[in-house]
Design an enzyme around this catalytic site. Structure first.
Site, PDB file in Angstrom:
ATOM      1  N   CYS A   1      -2.434   4.994  -4.388  1.00 46.26           N
ATOM      2  CA  CYS A   1      -2.910   3.623  -4.635  1.00 46.26           C
ATOM      3  C   CYS A   1      -3.915   3.607  -5.784  1.00 46.26           C
ATOM      4  CB  CYS A   1      -3.558   3.034  -3.379  1.00 46.26           C
ATOM      5  SG  CYS A   1      -2.387   2.326  -2.212  1.00 46.26           S
TER       6      CYS A   1
ATOM      7  N   HIS B   1       0.853  -1.187   0.000  1.00 47.72           N
ATOM      8  CA  HIS B   1       0.000   0.000   0.000  1.00 47.72           C
ATOM      9  C   HIS B   1       0.889   1.238   0.000  1.00 47.72           C
ATOM     10  CE1 HIS B   1      -3.894  -1.857   0.568  1.00 47.72           C
ATOM     11  NE2 HIS B   1      -3.402  -2.615   1.526  1.00 47.72           N
TER      12      HIS B   1
END
Length: 99
Positions: free
Chosen positions: A28, A16
């Protein structure tokens, strides 16, 4: 941090970005949009694509790297590098040499 490994015929993105909280992370979202948008262009018999939501990762492998497929893959990698250059604290790209 998102870690992306790229070679001539595959890419793997893991992790992430941690730029913002889940659902609001534009880094992201950008990486996912580039990869999923690129995957949508390929004919299914030209690639292998896997996604693992438990261990956040996406893998894309070219099965039949025709010239058009290679160009599309190159466009994906150029876009990923552009985002990585803009957000170096959230994305790292390792590129294998294909000489």
């Amino acid at each position: 941090m998102i870690k992306i490994n790229i070679s001539q015929n595959f890419l793997v993105a893991k992790g992430h970005a941690l730029f913002a909280e889940k659902g609001k992370d534009i880094v992201c979202a950008a990486i996912s949009g580039i990869i999923f948008g690129g995957v949508a262009w390929f004919e299914p018999d030209k690639i292998e694509f896997t996604e693992n939501k438990l261990v956040p990762s996406i893998a894309l492998k070219l099965i039949d790297p025709t010239p058009n497929v290679a160009v599309a893959f190159s466009v994906i990698t150029v876009q990923l590098k552009a985002i990585a250059n803009s957000y170096p604290n959230h994305i790292v790209i390792n590129e294998e040499s294909y000489e």
